[in-house]
Design an enzyme around this catalytic site. Structure first.
Site, PDB file in Angstrom:
ATOM      1  N   HIS A 306     -14.166  40.025  48.730  1.00 15.15           N
ATOM      2  CA  HIS A 306     -13.559  40.403  50.001  1.00 15.15           C
ATOM      3  C   HIS A 306     -13.736  41.891  50.302  1.00 15.15           C
ATOM      4  CE1 HIS A 306     -10.023  39.510  47.105  1.00 15.15           C
ATOM      5  NE2 HIS A 306     -10.568  40.628  46.751  1.00 15.15           N
ATOM      6  N   ASN A 320     -19.053  41.118  39.201  1.00 22.72           N
ATOM      7  CA  ASN A 320     -17.821  40.955  39.968  1.00 22.72           C
ATOM      8  C   ASN A 320     -17.540  42.224  40.764  1.00 22.72           C
ATOM      9  OD1 ASN A 320     -15.164  39.223  40.258  1.00 22.72           O
ATOM     10  ND2 ASN A 320     -14.542  41.353  40.055  1.00 22.72           N
TER      11      ASN A 320
END
Length: 405
Positions: A306, A320
């Site tokens: 996000h 990540n």
């Protein structure tokens, strides 16, 4: 074999042919559906110009109003009947005429004149023998109806071919809209019959050249523009735009936009992701909400969950990205590359100032601004050290007359 050419006559400056109908112009629909024998059509703005384009052709397919719904088989049958019967003119007809141009037949069943009521509806598409067209133009014919009338007045044999179903001619925006509604249903229901699940065919716009495999699901509110490929098991939508995009098997694209990019299998995109041209996203990836990619290559298993921007970046596998990561790829004059290795952990609110390279297994602390390369297995921390002033805010509140509640 008789030689035939095709001419698109756009006496209104090309406006009718330029109307958009389900991602293509009306003229493009005509071009794409012409049989190979008819070749690439010429365009003319007047009948004298059309006659000048005939060259040594024996006949001409003259299209004065585009019918996007016509199929290749309709044009092929018109041409085949024309040469088989040997008429001077072969008209394309479409059911009973309730308004617009019509042809009327005599007691012998032959076409004898044109009109505007009754009879069979005459589309503004026909095959003319070249000499017949030249003679009509030389006689002063200035429009399609006058061409047909001139041939009839000279006693030339005029035949007709009915299309398989009524079609819409595009003259203006209203006609383009009506043709689009009908073509949208044709495309969507053909996909449904092939095994694609289209939840709202009345409100889903899919380009006729899109390749969507059986087992894919298209949810309401989607625009799938030309050049798209959607693999089996993919779920597109709701409210998604794809353009020249490839979507892998079992991937979901939810309320997002993907342009000129490839998304791998078993990936998730969205909601509210923006994948700009030039991206390649691997398998088992996650491109989450309010993520923007531009010319980015994302390795398998990488998660960009996000509020992140990755531009001009090459990212390895199993990386990540924390919330708020930004690749700072532009200095106001030039764009620069960022390279990130495998198995990295990019902390929240990390800025990667390009050009910069991170090795494998790199960890960046939250709030870090990376301006230099980071080697394999390293931790990068680039932020001011925290300082705590005990009691500072209590004293500030007291100075302003604030009381504890």
């Amino acid at each position: 074999m008789d030689k035939i050419v095709t001419v698109l006559l756009s006496q209104d400056g090309g406006g009718a042919f330029d109307h958009k109908v389900l991602f293509w112009t009306a003229g493009e629909w005509v071009r794409r559906n012409l049989p190979e024998r008819l070749g690439e059509p010429d365009c003319a703005a007047s009948l004298p110009e059309a006659a000048a384009r005939l060259g040594d052709a024996d006949a001409v397919l003259l299209v004065c109003a585009p019918c996007p719904e016509l199929r290749e088989s309709d044009y092929q049958r018109l041409v085949d009947v024309h040469f088989a019967v040997g008429s001077s003119v072969t008209l394309l007809l479409s059911g009973e005429c309730r308004d617009g141009l019509a042809v009327l037949r005599g007691a012998d069943g032959e076409i004898c004149h044109t009109g505007t009521t009754g009879g069979e509806r005459l589309l503004h598409t026909a095959v003319f023998q070249a000499d017949t067209l030249r003679a009509a133009v030389a006689g002063g014919a200035e429009g399609f109806r006058q061409l047909v009338d001139a041939a009839l007045e000279r006693g030339c044999p005029v035949g007709g071919v009915q299309v398989s179903a009524p079609v819409v001619e595009v003259w203006d925006g209203a006609g383009a809209y009506e043709a689009q509604k009908r073509l949208m249903q044709r495309v969507n229901f053909a996909l449904i019959e092939s095994g694609v699940q289209v939840f709202a065919p009345e409100g889903t716009y899919i380009s006729p050249d899109a390749q969507i495999e059986p087992g894919a699901v298209i949810l309401p509110g989607c625009l799938i523009r030309e050049g798209c490929k959607v693999a089996a098991g993919a779920v597109i939508g709701p409210n998604t735009i794809l353009e020249k995009a490839g979507i892998g098997a079992r991937t979901t694209v939810n309320s997002s936009q993907v342009y000129e990019s490839e998304i791998g299998a078993d990936a998730t995109v969205g909601p509210f992701a923006y994948v700009r041209p030039g991206c390649k996203v691997g398998d088992h990836t996650r491109i989450g909400d309010f993520v923007e990619l531009k010319k980015a290559e994302i390795g398998d298993g990488t998660k960009v969950s996000h509020l992140t921007y990755l531009g001009d970046a090459t990212v390895g596998e199993r990386v990540n990205f924390g919330c708020g990561t930004v690749v700072v790829n532009y200095d106001g004059y030039h764009k620069y590359q960022t390279v990130i290795g495998d198995d990295c952990f990019i902390g929240c609110n990390t800025n990667l100032v390009s050009p910069v390279s991170l090795g494998d297994r790199v960890f960046t602390a939250a709030g870090t601004t990376v301006t230099k390369d980071v080697p394999d297995g390293a931790l990068a921390v680039a932020r001011a050290r925290q300082t705590v002033y005990e009691g500072w805010n209590d004293r500030r509140r007291a100075a302003h007359g604030k009381k504890d509640s």
